[in-house]
Design a protein around this motif. Structure first.
Motif, mmCIF file in Angstrom:
data_model
loop_
_atom_site.group_PDB
_atom_site.id
_atom_site.type_symbol
_atom_site.label_atom_id
_atom_site.label_comp_id
_atom_site.label_asym_id
_atom_site.label_seq_id
_atom_site.Cartn_x
_atom_site.Cartn_y
_atom_site.Cartn_z
ATOM 1 N N UNK A 1 3.867 -13.676 11.973
ATOM 2 C CA UNK A 1 2.707 -13.135 12.386
ATOM 3 C C UNK A 1 1.907 -12.354 11.304
ATOM 4 N N UNK A 2 0.237 -12.107 11.593
ATOM 5 C CA UNK A 2 -0.554 -11.583 10.954
ATOM 6 C C UNK A 2 -1.076 -10.223 11.487
ATOM 7 N N UNK A 3 -0.834 -9.137 10.782
ATOM 8 C CA UNK A 3 -1.386 -7.709 11.395
ATOM 9 C C UNK A 3 -2.293 -7.363 10.354
ATOM 10 N N UNK A 4 -3.310 -6.831 11.131
ATOM 11 C CA UNK A 4 -4.540 -6.352 10.367
ATOM 12 C C UNK A 4 -4.169 -4.760 10.272
ATOM 13 N N UNK A 5 -4.317 -4.123 9.043
ATOM 14 C CA UNK A 5 -3.692 -2.761 8.833
ATOM 15 C C UNK A 5 -4.972 -2.063 8.080
ATOM 16 N N UNK A 6 -5.034 -0.880 8.381
ATOM 17 C CA UNK A 6 -5.863 0.057 7.461
ATOM 18 C C UNK A 6 -5.433 -0.142 6.001
ATOM 19 N N UNK A 7 -6.176 -0.241 5.133
ATOM 20 C CA UNK A 7 -5.878 -0.580 3.833
ATOM 21 C C UNK A 7 -5.003 0.489 3.341
ATOM 22 N N UNK A 8 -5.461 1.879 3.641
ATOM 23 C CA UNK A 8 -4.918 3.013 2.863
ATOM 24 C C UNK A 8 -3.536 2.950 3.383
ATOM 25 N N UNK A 9 -2.913 2.578 4.454
ATOM 26 C CA UNK A 9 -1.692 2.560 4.976
ATOM 27 C C UNK A 9 -0.822 1.493 3.918
ATOM 28 N N UNK A 10 -1.552 0.444 3.430
ATOM 29 C CA UNK A 10 -0.856 -0.589 2.680
ATOM 30 C C UNK A 10 -0.816 0.093 1.080
ATOM 31 N N UNK A 11 -1.380 1.136 1.006
ATOM 32 C CA UNK A 11 -1.102 1.754 -0.573
ATOM 33 C C UNK A 11 -2.293 1.500 -1.249
ATOM 34 N N UNK A 12 -3.268 1.091 -0.759
ATOM 35 C CA UNK A 12 -4.869 0.625 -1.336
ATOM 36 C C UNK A 12 -5.387 2.213 -1.538
ATOM 37 N N UNK A 13 -6.064 2.351 -2.706
ATOM 38 C CA UNK A 13 -6.785 3.683 -2.789
ATOM 39 C C UNK A 13 -8.198 3.526 -2.475
ATOM 40 N N UNK A 14 -8.342 3.525 -1.142
ATOM 41 C CA UNK A 14 -9.740 3.299 -0.560
ATOM 42 C C UNK A 14 -10.309 4.681 0.303
ATOM 43 N N UNK A 15 -9.409 5.586 0.362
ATOM 44 C CA UNK A 15 -9.821 6.828 1.113
ATOM 45 C C UNK A 15 -11.122 7.642 0.380
ATOM 46 N N UNK A 16 -11.612 8.301 0.999
ATOM 47 C CA UNK A 16 -12.777 8.955 0.576
ATOM 48 C C UNK A 16 -12.607 9.606 -0.762
ATOM 49 N N UNK A 17 -11.286 10.138 -1.066
ATOM 50 C CA UNK A 17 -10.939 10.838 -2.200
ATOM 51 C C UNK A 17 -10.452 9.991 -3.095
ATOM 52 N N UNK A 18 -10.422 8.662 -3.030
ATOM 53 C CA UNK A 18 -9.955 7.870 -3.878
ATOM 54 C C UNK A 18 -8.297 7.535 -3.896
ATOM 55 N N UNK A 19 -7.638 8.318 -2.861
ATOM 56 C CA UNK A 19 -6.257 8.398 -2.687
ATOM 57 C C UNK A 19 -5.922 7.081 -1.426
ATOM 58 N N UNK A 20 -4.840 7.129 -1.249
ATOM 59 C CA UNK A 20 -4.108 6.308 -0.013
ATOM 60 C C UNK A 20 -3.145 7.161 0.765
ATOM 61 N N UNK A 21 -2.498 6.319 1.784
ATOM 62 C CA UNK A 21 -1.781 7.082 2.975
ATOM 63 C C UNK A 21 -0.717 5.832 3.063
ATOM 64 N N UNK A 22 -0.009 5.460 2.075
ATOM 65 C CA UNK A 22 1.073 4.422 2.319
ATOM 66 C C UNK A 22 2.008 4.671 3.251
ATOM 67 N N UNK A 23 2.184 3.784 4.175
ATOM 68 C CA UNK A 23 3.084 3.842 5.275
ATOM 69 C C UNK A 23 4.331 3.037 5.052
ATOM 70 N N UNK A 24 5.432 3.642 4.749
ATOM 71 C CA UNK A 24 6.845 2.770 4.496
ATOM 72 C C UNK A 24 7.011 1.832 5.572
ATOM 73 N N UNK A 25 6.920 2.261 6.909
ATOM 74 C CA UNK A 25 7.589 1.664 7.923
ATOM 75 C C UNK A 25 6.669 0.469 8.074
ATOM 76 N N UNK A 26 5.467 0.340 7.833
ATOM 77 C CA UNK A 26 4.585 -0.709 7.930
ATOM 78 C C UNK A 26 4.995 -1.640 6.900
ATOM 79 N N UNK A 27 4.957 -1.445 5.553
ATOM 80 C CA UNK A 27 5.175 -2.381 4.556
ATOM 81 C C UNK A 27 6.535 -2.504 4.330
#
Length: 315
Positions: A1-27
């Motif tokens: 299946x395909x799940x759309x995910x906020x990119x920051x949760x996938x570890x992509x550095x797209x937050x306002x401060x240039x960081x991420x919020x990688x979520x290990x359960x998701x990935x």
């Protein structure tokens, strides 16, 4: 299946401060069974890094305001949100996971402020609101709520049930195949919503002799509504007792006592639901109770996710 995910949760550095919020359960966990479609309308609209933004409630209308200089950025974010929705709509999605509390992606957790700076309420982010409108039956959750074991299990159960009905639709099913599908999902549906389970039973009964395409579309809609409901200890207990009834003539008095004690302990939040379920599955195998062994409720998602071992917080 395909799940759309906020990119920051996938570890992509797209937050306002240039960081991420990688979520290990998701990935690391869901990633074993799904592929991901990342999105971040804020990054597309304003770049990374960027000044932070907030939602402001003005006469019951939500505005997107820059925290840096007070500029109204509503239309820009709204336009990019619709662009992103149109993009991911082509991906045959099975679900969406949002970043909580985000001005674009919060799912009921984003603070909306008054012009005086005081918090007024909590609401959906701009992009999440557009997604609700575009995909009303699609499984959606935010990562913050997925920290709760009960909400996580319900969401994952919904993901796999949604995927099952989509695969059924793609297989060009016959009436018999649909009846078989409904039968094996009986206890899962009862644990979600007894009334909708009965509605679905009436649909497959086809007392009105509807054309199959019309009947299936009706079934699909109600099935997706049913699986979006949250289970509860009370409904799960009723299902467990019903399943235990299949062995009333096979079990010894001691075996019956042990099983019902496990069900009672689950209802009292002493043991997780996996305890009575494992016993029921053992007895079903021992006595070759094929009807129970075919039930999705016994294993509604891959057991390796091990979500039912910690459900003492269920509602």
């Amino acid at each position: 299946m395909k799940i759309a995910v906020s990119a920051c949760l996938l570890g992509e550095k797209v937050r306002f401060d240039g960081g991420h919020k990688h979520d290990r359960f998701v990935t690391d966990e869901l990633g074993r069974y799904a592929s991901f479609v990342p999105f971040c309308p804020e990054a597309i609209a304003f770049g990374t890094p960027r000044p932070s933004i907030k939602l402001v409630n003005r006469d019951d209308n939500i505005a997107v305001i820059s925290n840096k200089d007070g500029t109204d950025l509503t239309q820009n974010l709204l336009d990019k949100s619709y662009d992103e929705v149109h993009r991911i709509a082509n991906e045959n999605l099975g679900g969406i996971i949002f970043k909580s509390r985000s001005p674009s992606c919060g799912l009921g957790s984003t603070v909306a402020y008054l012009d005086n700076g005081f918090a007024a309420s909590k609401t959906d982010g701009v992009f999440a609101s557009v997604c609700r409108e575009k995909f009303p039956l699609l499984p959606m959750e935010e990562e913050g709520r997925l920290q709760d074991a009960w909400l996580r299990e319900n969401f994952v159960m919904q993901l796999f049930a949604y995927d099952a009905i989509e695969k059924l639709k793609e297989s060009k099913p016959t009436m018999k195949i649909l009846v078989d599908f409904h039968t094996k999902n009986k206890f899962l549906l009862q644990a979600k919503d007894e009334k909708l389970y009965r509605v679905l039973g009436n649909i497959v009964g086809n007392h009105e002799n509807l054309p199959f395409d019309e009947l299936f579309a009706n079934y699909e809609h109600n099935f997706k509504v049913a699986i979006s409901q949250k289970s509860s200890i009370k409904r799960n207990r009723n299902v467990l007792e019903h399943m235990a009834g299949f062995f009333k003539n096979e079990l010894s008095s001691v075996e019956k006592e042990v099983l019902h004690e496990q069900i009672d302990d689950y209802a009292k939040k002493i043991v997780p639901i996996i305890t009575p379920l494992s016993t029921i599955k053992l007895y079903a195998k021992k006595h070759n109770t094929t009807y129970l062994l075919s039930q999705t409720f016994l294993e509604p998602y891959p057991k390796e996710l091990a979500l039912r071992s910690s459900l003492l917080s269920a509602k």
